[in-house]
Enzyme design. Structure first.
Site, short mmCIF file in Angstrom:
data_model
loop_
_atom_site.label_atom_id
_atom_site.label_comp_id
_atom_site.label_asym_id
_atom_site.label_seq_id
_atom_site.Cartn_x
_atom_site.Cartn_y
_atom_site.Cartn_z
N ASP A 1 44.76 6.53 62.08
CA ASP A 1 44.44 7.77 61.37
C ASP A 1 43.62 8.66 62.30
OD1 ASP A 1 41.92 6.67 61.56
OD2 ASP A 1 41.48 6.73 59.42
N ASP B 1 39.86 10.62 62.20
CA ASP B 1 38.63 10.74 61.41
C ASP B 1 37.81 11.94 61.86
OD1 ASP B 1 38.75 7.84 60.21
OD2 ASP B 1 39.01 7.56 62.36
N ASP C 1 40.94 11.16 57.63
CA ASP C 1 39.71 10.93 56.87
C ASP C 1 38.72 12.05 57.19
OD1 ASP C 1 40.63 8.56 55.81
OD2 ASP C 1 39.59 7.28 57.27
#
Ligand code: CTP
Ligand code: MN
Ligand code: MN
Length: 529
Positions: free
Chosen positions: A343, A345, A434
């Site tokens: 992902d 962040d 995120d």
């Protein structure tokens, strides 16, 4: 950049001549075509030689099994240049003046750099023509790299992505993961700590002697290391990779929204494939899992750096629309220098925003993306942050900042990648993102926490056990200072506040947090523990 540009091969730079013998078959890509290495077995031993050959090939070097005309560099250990020449004579091979005779230290440094390093005088083997082959100071009896006292805490080690011991750490990581899903916490931690310490070593382990003095290596771990040195692979890790339960857990938890509990349930119900799970009418899925299945292929293919940079632009553009003074910092693995991640962040903070504006930002940003059709999944967790709450004692407690877990639609057109030909297909990719929003005065703690890896957990452990302090993603709390303050029975409330103010150590930067803890500063890219 061409990796060889940085390397001086001397004035005698040349192409490898036509091969006398076929190229050793190797499953690895050759990245450095101007060099053809041969590693001398004499005084090194078969096992160590095989190990170094494998390592060098894995790093993109061409290494020949046999000495041939095409060899440009001979690497030897515990041999002088004269020793090597004598050996060549015995083999009836006439050394050309173009051949480089190098000490093993050169190869080890190349392994560290991941590319050929410049050949210095200290690397060159000395040929002494006037005497019989004899020890040459500086190149003779090169000792195994000295192991300086290595800390048991990752926060006192520098761990770059340059892992000399991947063969060992890959196996240990698999064993740790297997113990994690079987909820063998102690064993899992032991494997993780061992893997972490090996990742920080500035040299490859090639014999059990190299493991002496290294902390966090128990008997079980040592026997695994020994097995790998002997066989080139770990039978224990291999068994895990073939284990039905492990394979199912890995597969199931690769779906966004599926944790250990759900994976366990599906495994016990007899499922072994994702397609059977998806098509089963009796199962109920959370919104997160539905999104996980829907964008499965995109999400399992890792995010690369150009994609992460494109997401960063997207996030910054949206954030400054609503809070022009906001600071957006990429955290997680990409801040540690990783080239890929599962992902991307980001930490967001604003010096001027009111509490209300701060609370509204993630909502505004995600609504903005929703209107543009870019928001594929969104889960916002509201803040539970309290200013005077003691930091958590648990090393892996979740933090209390407001955050959101997203899947964004990233148009290929926004990605500036050198690789062309990525434009085929649907024209976009689903990316896990995120976002964390934190109060401005906590940004250093949040950044340190969200930059992550094992490193962060060991920082907390170090703070607790070595400094009587408590650290988490929100604050650093000094327990030694708290005790000296007495609370007035008449006005307990105010004194409690004063006490709290006194024991919370403030920090404007990560460097200040390290300084409070009495630690040398470790850069983000040295935190890949
Ligand atoms: N984190 C957290 N709370 C969560 C998730 C993550 O505090 N619910 C923090 C952790 O400290 C973690 C960091 O965010 O170390 C980054 O988490 P993650 O994205 O899972 O790991 P990365 O190190 O970025 O690895 P990857 O590249 O695979 O994303
Ligand atoms: Mn991440
Ligand atoms: Mn993350």
């Amino acid at each position: 950049m061409d990796p060889l540009q940085a390397v001086h091969l001397g004035p005698r730079k040349k192409r490898p001549r036509q091969l006398g013998t076929p190229v050793a078959s190797t499953p690895y890509d050759i990245r450095f075509r101007d060099l053809v290495l041969f590693i001398l077995e004499k005084k090194m031993g078969t096992t160590r030689r095989a190990f170094l050959m494998e390592l060098a090939r894995r790093k993109g070097f061409r290494v020949e099994n046999e000495l041939s005309d095409s060899v440009t560099h001979i690497v030897a250990e515990n041999n002088s240049g004269s020793d090597v020449l004598e050996w060549l004579q015995l083999q009836n091979i006439k050394a050309s003046s173009e051949l480089e005779l190098l000490d093993i230290s050169w190869l080890i440094e190349c392994m560290g750099a991941g590319k050929p390093v410049e050949m210095m005088g200290r690397h060159q083997l000395v040929v002494n023509r006037n005497s019989s082959p004899s020890p040459v100071p500086g190149s003779q009896n090169v000792p195994a790299p000295a192991v300086k006292k290595i800390s048991q805490y990752a926060c006192q080690r520098r761990t770059t992505l340059n892992n000399y011991n991947q063969l060992f750490t890959d196996a240990l990581d698999i064993l740790a993961e297997n113990d994690e899903l079987r909820e063998n916490e102690g064993s899992c931690l032991a494997f993780m700590r061992a893997s972490s310490v090996l990742k920080s070593l500035p040299f490859p382990i090639t014999s059990m002697k190299d493991t002496e003095g290294i902390p966090c290596l128990g008997d079980k771990v040592k026997s695994i290391i020994e097995g790998i040195i002997e066989d080139g692979e770990s039978s224990e890790a291999k068994a895990v990779l073939n284990d039905e339960r492990y394979k199912s857990f890995k597969l199931f938890t690769s779906v966004f929204g599926v944790g250990l509990k759900t994976a366990e349930k599906w495994f016990r119900m007899g499922f072994r494939t994702l397609s059977k799970i998806q098509s089963d009418k009796s199962l109920r899925f959370t919104q997160m899992q539905k999104a996980g299945f829907l964008y499965y292929e995109d999400l399992v293919s890792c995010v690369n750096r150009p994609e992460a940079e494109a997401v960063s632009m997207l996030v910054k553009e949206a954030v400054v629309t609503f809070l022009p003074d906001a600071l957006v910092t990429m955290t997680g693995g990409f801040r540690r220098g990783k080239m890929t991640g599962h992902d991307v962040d980001f930490l967001i903070t604003s010096p001027e925003a009111t509490e209300d504006e701060e609370q509204q930002l993630l909502h505004k940003v995600t609504d903005f993306w929703k209107q543009q059709g870019l928001l594929l999944y969104c889960d916002i967790l509201e803040s539970t942050f309290e200013k005077f709450k003691q930091p958590s004692r648990k090393v892996d407690a979740l933090d209390h900042f407001q955050k959101c877990f997203l899947i964004l639609k990233l148009d290929h057109g926004r990605v500036h990648s050198e690789k062309s030909g990525q434009q085929e297909g649907k024209g976009w990719k689903a990316i896990r993102v995120d976002l964390v929003m934190c109060p401005y005065d906590r940004r250093a703690f949040a950044l340190l926490g969200w930059t992550g890896s094992r490193f962060e957990r060991d920082l907390r452990r170090y703070a607790t056990h070595e400094r009587k302090m408590m650290l988490d993603n929100h604050a650093l709390y000094d327990r030694t200072k708290g005790k000296t303050v007495t609370i007035s029975p008449l006005d307990g409330k105010v004194s409690k506040l004063q006490k709290a103010l006194r024991v919370f150590l403030e920090a404007e930067s990560e460097e200040e947090i390290f300084a409070h803890l009495g630690l040398d500063y470790i850069e983000p890219w040295e935190r890949n523990a």
